[in-house]
Scaffold this active site. Structure first.
Site, PDB file in Angstrom:
ATOM      1  N   TYR A 116      -1.971  -0.885  10.454  1.00  0.00           N
ATOM      2  CA  TYR A 116      -1.984  -1.107   9.006  1.00  0.00           C
ATOM      3  C   TYR A 116      -0.707  -0.570   8.369  1.00  0.00           C
ATOM      4  O   TYR A 116      -0.060  -1.249   7.554  1.00  0.00           O
ATOM      5  CB  TYR A 116      -3.214  -0.417   8.405  1.00  0.00           C
ATOM      6  CG  TYR A 116      -3.349  -0.582   6.911  1.00  0.00           C
ATOM      7  CD1 TYR A 116      -3.844  -1.760   6.371  1.00  0.00           C
ATOM      8  CD2 TYR A 116      -2.999   0.451   6.046  1.00  0.00           C
ATOM      9  CE1 TYR A 116      -3.982  -1.910   4.999  1.00  0.00           C
ATOM     10  CE2 TYR A 116      -3.136   0.317   4.684  1.00  0.00           C
ATOM     11  CZ  TYR A 116      -3.627  -0.872   4.153  1.00  0.00           C
ATOM     12  OH  TYR A 116      -3.760  -1.015   2.789  1.00  0.00           O
TER      13      TYR A 116
ATOM     14  N   SER B 209       0.854  -1.185   0.000  1.00  0.00           N
ATOM     15  CA  SER B 209       0.000   0.000   0.000  1.00  0.00           C
ATOM     16  C   SER B 209       0.890   1.235   0.000  1.00  0.00           C
ATOM     17  O   SER B 209       2.057   1.171   0.390  1.00  0.00           O
ATOM     18  CB  SER B 209      -0.882  -0.001   1.254  1.00  0.00           C
ATOM     19  OG  SER B 209      -1.503   1.250   1.461  1.00  0.00           O
TER      20      SER B 209
END
Length: 253
Positions: free
Chosen positions: A150, A137
């Site tokens: 995350y 990501s």
């Protein structure tokens, strides 16, 4: 049909980015094992494409991952292409972070990649052709406010890719990470719903907020990610190794 005769495996292959990548690989001739926890959904998807093969598997279950990938390789051959895509995105501020949330995020987003790659690589020889791709990501390259677990997990994925590329340098096996911004997937839908509830705005407004976080101010589409994965699996990308490829509408790092 560049990948005719090759076996590919895509975790989280029943929805969003994973499904887009799995379908693109199948259209390119690969026999693609798609994994996920929802067996019924996987079976319905596979029924519509003769080269998609369902495998119920939870990437946090070490024994289940090893057993599942072993069975998939026995049925369709060595896992020449492995896309570790399965992941969760559950925003939570640092002060509200719990050990349980932290461990759940790491178990899925980081441990899941490790377990998947290790099991897949046991089916191929060290000098065999192969493509190992992790979906990280943009949060793996920069901080993401309100999503510490995350962010840390996705940074870890990139570290793993870089380490593996060095360990296997010189062979025909490459390791790369794809780092998307916000993509129009069910994960973004869930996050938009959470933002809408917490901030008292409409889900459409929340989606707009997420879209504007991409540098070109629009939501990415899954086919933009699948096209990058397909290129990484091509002969044209044979010298691309250890990279974290950003897809976020503009310069990030």
């Amino acid at each position: 049909m560049e990948h005719h005769g090759r076996h590919a495996l895509v975790t989280g292959g029943g929805t969003g980015i994973g499904l887009a990548i799995a379908t693109a690989l199948a259209d390119a001739g690969a026999e693609v094992t798609i994994t996920g926890r929802d067996a019924e959904r996987l079976e319905k998807i596979a029924a519509d494409h003769p080269r998609l093969h369902p495998l119920a598997m939870d990437v946090t279950d070490a024994e289940g991952v090893r057993d599942g990938i072993t069975r998939a390789a026995a049925a369709r051959g060595p896992v020449a292409i492995c896309v570790a895509n399965a992941g969760i995105a559950e925003p939570l501020s640092f002060r509200k972070q719990t050990p349980e949330h932290w461990r759940r995020t790491m178990a899925t987003n980081l441990d899941g990649v490790f377990l998947t790659f290790q099991a897949a690589m046991e089916t191929v020889g060290r000098e065999d052709w192969g493509r190992m791709i992790a979906i990280s990501s943009i949060a793996g390259l920069r901080g993401l406010k309100g999503a510490i677990a995350y962010t840390a997990s996705k940074h870890g994925v990139i570290g793993m890719i870089r380490g593996l590329s060095e360990e296997y340098m010189g062979g025909a096996l490459t390791f790369n990470a794809i780092c998307p911004g916000y993509v129009d997937t069910p994960i973004v839908d869930r996050n938009a719903a959470m933002i809408a509830e917490h901030q008292g705005v409409s889900e459409e407004e929340a989606r707009g907020y997420l879209a504007r976080a991409n540098r070109h101010k629009r939501m990415l589409e899954p086919d933009e990610i699948s096209a990058t994965a397909l290129w990484l699996c091509s002969d044209a990308a044979r010298s691309v190794n250890g990279q974290a490829i950003q897809i976020a509408g503009g310069h990030v790092t």
